[in-house]
Design a protein around this motif. Structure first.
Motif, PDB file in Angstrom:
ATOM      1  N   TRP A  43     -50.537  55.454  78.942  1.00 57.10           N
ATOM      2  CA  TRP A  43     -50.493  55.058  77.144  1.00 57.10           C
ATOM      3  C   TRP A  43     -48.999  55.350  76.893  1.00 57.10           C
ATOM      4  O   TRP A  43     -48.578  54.839  75.918  1.00 57.10           O
ATOM      5  CB  TRP A  43     -51.466  55.954  76.570  1.00 57.10           C
ATOM      6  CG  TRP A  43     -51.527  55.768  75.100  1.00 57.10           C
ATOM      7  CD1 TRP A  43     -52.071  54.617  74.509  1.00 57.10           C
ATOM      8  CD2 TRP A  43     -50.806  56.389  74.332  1.00 57.10           C
ATOM      9  NE1 TRP A  43     -51.503  54.693  73.086  1.00 57.10           N
ATOM     10  CE2 TRP A  43     -50.994  55.919  72.899  1.00 57.10           C
ATOM     11  CE3 TRP A  43     -49.867  57.690  74.356  1.00 57.10           C
ATOM     12  CZ2 TRP A  43     -50.426  56.423  71.597  1.00 57.10           C
ATOM     13  CZ3 TRP A  43     -49.391  58.069  73.185  1.00 57.10           C
ATOM     14  CH2 TRP A  43     -49.717  57.482  71.963  1.00 57.10           C
ATOM     15  N   HIS A  47     -46.325  53.414  74.750  1.00 58.01           N
ATOM     16  CA  HIS A  47     -46.105  53.865  73.250  1.00 58.01           C
ATOM     17  C   HIS A  47     -44.594  54.221  73.289  1.00 58.01           C
ATOM     18  O   HIS A  47     -43.997  53.672  71.941  1.00 58.01           O
ATOM     19  CB  HIS A  47     -46.834  55.137  72.957  1.00 58.01           C
ATOM     20  CG  HIS A  47     -46.291  55.834  71.802  1.00 58.01           C
ATOM     21  ND1 HIS A  47     -46.572  55.766  70.481  1.00 58.01           N
ATOM     22  CD2 HIS A  47     -45.543  57.221  71.902  1.00 58.01           C
ATOM     23  CE1 HIS A  47     -46.016  56.678  69.832  1.00 58.01           C
ATOM     24  NE2 HIS A  47     -45.457  57.521  70.647  1.00 58.01           N
ATOM     25  N   LYS A  84     -53.253  47.152  75.242  1.00 52.49           N
ATOM     26  CA  LYS A  84     -52.716  48.041  75.953  1.00 52.49           C
ATOM     27  C   LYS A  84     -52.723  49.758  75.461  1.00 52.49           C
ATOM     28  O   LYS A  84     -52.983  50.670  76.097  1.00 52.49           O
ATOM     29  CB  LYS A  84     -51.350  48.087  76.485  1.00 52.49           C
ATOM     30  CG  LYS A  84     -51.189  46.878  77.725  1.00 52.49           C
ATOM     31  CD  LYS A  84     -49.608  46.581  77.867  1.00 52.49           C
ATOM     32  CE  LYS A  84     -49.819  45.753  79.053  1.00 52.49           C
ATOM     33  NZ  LYS A  84     -48.117  45.478  79.383  1.00 52.49           N
ATOM     34  N   THR A  88     -54.591  51.362  78.790  1.00 46.50           N
ATOM     35  CA  THR A  88     -53.955  52.255  79.271  1.00 46.50           C
ATOM     36  C   THR A  88     -54.668  53.905  79.122  1.00 46.50           C
ATOM     37  O   THR A  88     -54.012  54.528  79.770  1.00 46.50           O
ATOM     38  CB  THR A  88     -52.377  52.523  78.583  1.00 46.50           C
ATOM     39  OG1 THR A  88     -52.467  52.830  77.209  1.00 46.50           O
ATOM     40  CG2 THR A  88     -51.711  51.148  79.051  1.00 46.50           C
ATOM     41  N   ARG A  89     -55.548  54.041  78.563  1.00 50.23           N
ATOM     42  CA  ARG A  89     -56.084  55.106  78.274  1.00 50.23           C
ATOM     43  C   ARG A  89     -57.644  54.987  78.888  1.00 50.23           C
ATOM     44  O   ARG A  89     -58.367  56.016  78.843  1.00 50.23           O
ATOM     45  CB  ARG A  89     -56.326  55.615  76.730  1.00 50.23           C
ATOM     46  CG  ARG A  89     -54.999  56.013  76.357  1.00 50.23           C
ATOM     47  CD  ARG A  89     -55.239  56.674  74.791  1.00 50.23           C
ATOM     48  NE  ARG A  89     -55.253  55.510  73.844  1.00 50.23           N
ATOM     49  CZ  ARG A  89     -56.071  55.532  73.037  1.00 50.23           C
ATOM     50  NH1 ARG A  89     -56.799  56.673  72.404  1.00 50.23           N
ATOM     51  NH2 ARG A  89     -56.460  54.484  72.062  1.00 50.23           N
TER      52      ARG A  89
END
Length: 369
Positions: A43, A47, A84, A88-89
């Protein structure tokens, strides 16, 4: 909508040039990592890709609103970004692609209606931001509003900031120095914008109306960070593009031999708290160094008809730029392109836009090796 609890009576709301508006700082740098539910490095990498970059390069939001505005764009980049944030988490996105797109479309329509009705919505609900010591603002809340207004062509957006941040940005003592130089040089207008409220009344010859040359170049470069890139701005004038790319994290060198331009350039660097290296001599006489990216806007046509200088200039250009050159023509578009392609190792050219400046139709494009 910004948190009204953070926009209090002590906050100052004012218009800030879009060139100075950047996305939020990454959570590790801002020490807010603990606020992210089920934080993962995957993540964070997602980010980080979009953190602390100009809102002009914030591709997911920019392309979403260009898509809604009927421009040449797709909603796919935004939907991928949204998905995402959760996947992604290891989380399921709370809305399907159709649902999030519908929600954003309704918000877009509402914002567009506020503009059409000339309401005070955007000044009463300003983007919440904090001043970065490197000479720009990081958004704390309001990325969608900022991207929407940018895509609608606004060059200044309402931001709410602390009084301390406002005073830092205004840099009044240095603004007075710049004003004095402008008066001494008897300038009647600026070639490119000065990004400080003391100079909002000054008209700019270039890069004032969306889309600007900077918009095209930043869109071409994409959202990726420029921190390890060396950029050469040939004929940088008063340093507008060089400062903009310095804010993006690049190591920038400007070439400008006109004494009035580089005198003002130095003081503008201090005013905007954005500093780059500059060389006060003609490009063809400078010591050769290697740069990843070059910028050469309305410069080459000044030397192309002098065979001796032209040859030296092109040889220096070829030796200095290793990958990519942004170029804008003078008044002989095809002749310039032909000389560059035949006398350097650039093998590919892509037109970015038709442009117009200082009374001439021009072409903006990029050469690649």
């Amino acid at each position: 909508m910004a948190d009204r609890g953070e926009i209090n009576e002590a906050s100052i709301v004012c218009e800030v040039p879009v060139e100075l508006i950047f996305t939020d700082i990454d959570v590790k740098s801002s020490q807010t990592e603990h606020l992210i539910e089920q934080f993962t490095e995957a993540w964070y990498e997602h980010h980080l890709q979009y953190s602390n970059i100009s809102i002009m390069r914030f591709a997911p939001h920019r392309e979403l609103y260009r898509y809604f505005l009927g421009q040449s764009a797709s909603e796919g980049t935004y939907l991928d970004w949204y998905s995402k944030i959760y996947t992604t988490r290891g989380l399921e996105p709370p809305m399907s692609p159709e649902e999030i797109l519908h929600q954003r479309k309704m918000e877009f329509i509402n914002m567009k209606n506020e503009l059409y009705n000339q309401s005070l919505f955007f000044s009463e609900h300003p983007i919440l931001a904090s001043y970065n010591p490197s000479g720009y603002f990081n958004i704390k809340d309001g990325h969608h509003r900022a991207s929407f207004l940018y895509c609608c062509g606004f060059r200044r957006l309402y931001l709410a900031m602390s009084e301390e941040n406002y005073e830092q940005w205004m840099n009044k003592g240095q603004a007075d120095v710049v004003q004095e130089i402008i008066q001494t040089q008897k300038r009647q207008l600026m070639y490119t914008p000065i990004l400080n409220p003391a100079f909002y009344s000054w008209r700019s010859e270039r890069d004032e109306i969306y889309p600007t040359r900077l918009d095209y170049m930043l869109q071409y470069l994409g959202p990726y960070h420029l921190h390890e890139h060396r950029i050469l701005d040939i004929g940088c004038n008063i340093g507008y593009h060089a400062r903009c790319l310095t804010r993006e994290g690049a190591e920038v060198t400007g070439i400008e031999h006109d004494p009035n331009h580089y005198q003002l350039l130095q003081e503008l660097n201090r005013l905007e708290r954005t500093h780059f290296r500059w060389i006060p001599e003609p490009f063809e006489t400078t010591e050769t160094e290697r740069y990843d990216i070059g910028i050469m806007l309305t410069v080459f046509y000044h030397v192309m008809k002098d065979e001796r200088v032209c040859g030296t200039f092109l040889s220096k250009l070829n030796a200095s730029i290793s990958h990519l050159l942004f170029w804008e023509s003078g008044d002989e578009i095809e002749a310039e392109k032909k000389l560059i392609m035949e006398n350097t190792d650039f093998t590919y050219y892509e037109k970015l836009a038709d442009t117009f400046g200082t009374g001439k139709y021009r072409e903006l494009g990029v050469f690649l090796k």
